[in-house]
Design an enzyme around this catalytic site. Structure first.
Site, short mmCIF file in Angstrom:
data_model
loop_
_atom_site.label_atom_id
_atom_site.label_comp_id
_atom_site.label_asym_id
_atom_site.label_seq_id
_atom_site.Cartn_x
_atom_site.Cartn_y
_atom_site.Cartn_z
N ASP A 33 -57.39 18.42 -2.57
CA ASP A 33 -57.50 19.72 -3.21
C ASP A 33 -56.12 20.12 -3.70
O ASP A 33 -55.10 19.85 -3.03
CB ASP A 33 -58.03 20.77 -2.24
N GLU A 35 -53.65 23.25 -5.60
CA GLU A 35 -53.43 24.61 -6.09
C GLU A 35 -52.46 24.49 -7.26
O GLU A 35 -51.51 23.68 -7.22
CB GLU A 35 -52.85 25.51 -4.99
N HIS A 174 -58.43 29.00 -0.31
CA HIS A 174 -57.64 28.79 -1.52
C HIS A 174 -56.26 28.26 -1.19
O HIS A 174 -55.31 28.46 -1.97
CB HIS A 174 -57.54 30.07 -2.37
N ASP A 179 -58.90 23.88 2.14
CA ASP A 179 -60.02 23.58 1.25
C ASP A 179 -60.40 22.10 1.31
O ASP A 179 -61.59 21.76 1.23
CB ASP A 179 -59.67 23.97 -0.19
#
Length: 607
Positions: A33, A35, A174, A179
């Site tokens: 994952d 960001e 998040h 995540d």
């Protein structure tokens, strides 16, 4: 950066090929994952990477780090993720982080929730830093959830919604690692669902995603017994009729793709619905498979093949056998001919240009050897529109013979001098500003040169009684072929460690006998000869022995390849200019696109 690992007793990951039928429980998955500062891989940057490596339900390791994006983080991203510029400023840049992550994820299946987003950013970062990110095996849990879950059960497939549905132990926040951990549990829950549907391997999982009907998927058992070797496969229908013929370097893998989501052609799905079994013919290598495919297509004419069902079909421009020979467009070639040409209209264009530059007659009536050819011109000495190209040159058989020899030498590649007169004519037309006529003559000359060159190349191969050639197979061995009069007479392989010369001698002793027929290609199908010619002229192919050398005539149309390339560039440029002019006209006068305005027309008559 804080990667952690499972105990040393855990089994080391094993590199798997795409063809390996490994159960999902034995696959290694890296659930990742990211960001980022936004949603565009080309404009935005990664701020955090979190990943979990699992196999068989066991966590093998984790990877988590913030990343300095080298740019400002928008306020709404800060509110969403909690990652501030101060936090990212102290983190390592992507140039340092990406190599460690790529090593962590090496040989594993990459899994992500909305995999296109994450792999897009990773691929962009790899390009920017000079690394290679080859995610050949990717699994998107969004697509899997949409395939497995109903709308009533999961109105939305957001990660937070799926985490609540499956009551996972990690709540998505998040932040990358949280995540990724939540996605691991969601993935395992989805695997439990597909396991009840008979999906047990990564390949079956990928095939399951597009929503292939169960009856369609069940027919994959028809290819279970196919070998993983080069060859030809034949799909047969209820009455044993051949529905489709194809070639493959790996028969089982290629035939199996027709039962997956990779096959999107409607007619192929219709064919699979009718198919009852799959036959195959093993071949030594790609050339033999291609030749056998052409021969099977010609023999069976399968309903679902669109190409090569009639390898002998084509038009030939042939020199007739009569006292005053002329060029005729026929289906069957004679001793001196050009072809095959796809359309009759193109063949007539070629015949007209050759007749005009060589001085051959184009009138169709037969003339006895005791008579003269004396087609008349107009009162001002011009050739009538649609009249004989040799009008005004009254001659007997002996006087007509030089024109026949010029045409014969041009077609066989012994002399290309007559074509120079066509260039002179093009220059003259351009000089008097008859540019459209010059362009038409130019295009006719380019078509004629293309037809001549192809025929001369294939005829040169068909003229050689036998050629034995070898091509490296990439693993230390050799692919061998015996070619007789342009046809593949035998094929074999000499694997690494096996002397190739004795294998070649054995192939020659058992090769098919080929007796040439009339025509430039000796009766051989042009598609087969073209396929063999391309194989022989590929880099790395060696001629072991032959009854004669493979060479083109010194005055062949191949000498004009540079001129033809220039013409092709000019035509492309003209199309671009016409397209730009049309676009400008439509933008200025919108009605011009739908309401054509009649204009003056000019009729150009040339002798």
């Amino acid at each position: 950066m804080s990667p952690s690992s499972a105990p040393a007793a855990a089994a080391a990951p094993v590199q798997l090929t795409l063809d390996a039928e490994v159960p999902l429980i034995a696959e290694t998955f890296v659930i990742v994952d990211l960001e980022t500062t936004g949603g565009s891989p080309g404009r935005d940057r990664i701020t955090e990477i979190g990943a979990v490596k699992v196999r068989g339900g066991e966590v093998l390791g984790e990877f988590a780090t913030l990343v300095d994006p080298g740019c400002a983080i928008p306020p709404h991203i800060v509110r969403l993720t909690g990652i501030t510029e101060a936090m990212a400023y102290a983190a390592p840049p992507i140039e340092e982080v990406l190599p460690a992550f790529l090593e962590f994820a090496r040989d594993a299946v990459i899994v992500a929730h909305n995999a296109r987003f994450d792999t897009g950013f990773l691929r962009a970062a790899a390009v920017a830093t000079g690394h290679t990110f080859s995610a050949r095996r990717v699994l998107c849990t969004v697509k899997l959830a949409r395939r497995v879950l109903t709308k009533d059960e999961a109105p939305t497939v957001k990660l937070s919604a799926l985490a609540r549905l499956f009551a996972v132990s990690t709540t998505p926040t998040h932040r990358a690692l949280d995540d990724a951990r939540a996605t691991v549990e969601v993935m395992h829950a989805l695997f439990e669902r597909v396991g009840n549907l008979g999906v047990g391997t990564y390949r079956e999982l990928v095939d399951f995603l597009p929503g292939i009907p169960a009856a369609h998927r069940a027919k994959r058992s028809m290819v279970a017994g196919l070998p993983t070797r080069p060859g030809v496969y034949l799909f047969r229908g209820p009455s044993e009729e051949v529905l489709y013929v194809g070639t493959a370097t790996d028969l089982r893998r290629r035939a199996g793709q027709y039962f997956t989501g990779a096959e999107t052609r409607t007619r192929m799905r219709e064919m699979i619905a009718l198919a009852t079994r799959v036959d195959h013919v093993e071949c030594a290598h790609r050339l033999e498979a291609g030749v056998r495919e052409l021969r099977l297509l010609s023999a069976h004419r399968p309903a679902y093949n669109r190409r090569s069902k009639a390898p002998h079909v084509g038009w030939w421009v042939t020199l007739t056998d009569e006292p005053f020979p002329r060029l005729a467009v026929t289906r069957t070639p004679r001793a001196v001919a050009v072809g095959p040409i796809r359309s009759r209209a193109d063949a007539r264009e070629v015949a007209g240009l050759i007749a005009g530059c060589c001085g051959l007659r184009t009138c169709r009536h037969r003339i006895a050897a005791s008579r003269r050819h004396d087609c008349a011109t107009t009162a001002d000495g011009r050739i009538p529109v649609g009249g004989c190209q040799a009008a005004g040159t009254s001659s007997d058989v002996d006087g007509y013979r030089p024109a026949v020899e010029r045409a014969r030498d041009l077609i066989t590649g012994r002399d290309d001098g007559p074509l120079r007169s066509v260039l002179t004519r093009i220059d003259h037309l351009a000089g008097v500003e008859m540019f459209e006529t010059a362009a038409r003559v130019r295009d006719r000359l380019a078509l004629t040169l293309t037809s001549l060159e192809r025929c001369q190349r294939l005829a040169a191969l068909c003229a050689v009684a036998e050629i034995v050639a070898a091509r490296p197979d990439g693993s230390g061995g050799w692919q061998l072929a015996v070619v007789r009069h342009g046809r593949l007479a035998a094929a074999g392989v000499a694997t690494v460690g096996v002397p190739p010369v004795p294998v070649a001698e054995a192939l020659c002793a058992s090769a098919e006998t080929v007796v040439p027929d009339v025509g430039p290609l000796g009766g051989a199908p042009s598609e087969e000869v073209a396929l063999v010619y391309r194989w022989l002229t590929e880099p790395g192919v060696r001629i072991v022995c032959g009854t004669a050398g493979l060479a083109l005539p010194i005055r062949s149309a191949a000498r004009w390849s540079g001129w033809r390339d220039t013409v092709a560039v000019a035509r492309d440029r003209a199309r671009e200019l016409r397209g730009a002019d049309d676009a400008a006209r439509d933008a200025t006068h919108p009605r011009a696109a739908t309401t054509p305005t009649p204009g003056p027309r000019r009729l150009e008559l040339t002798g």
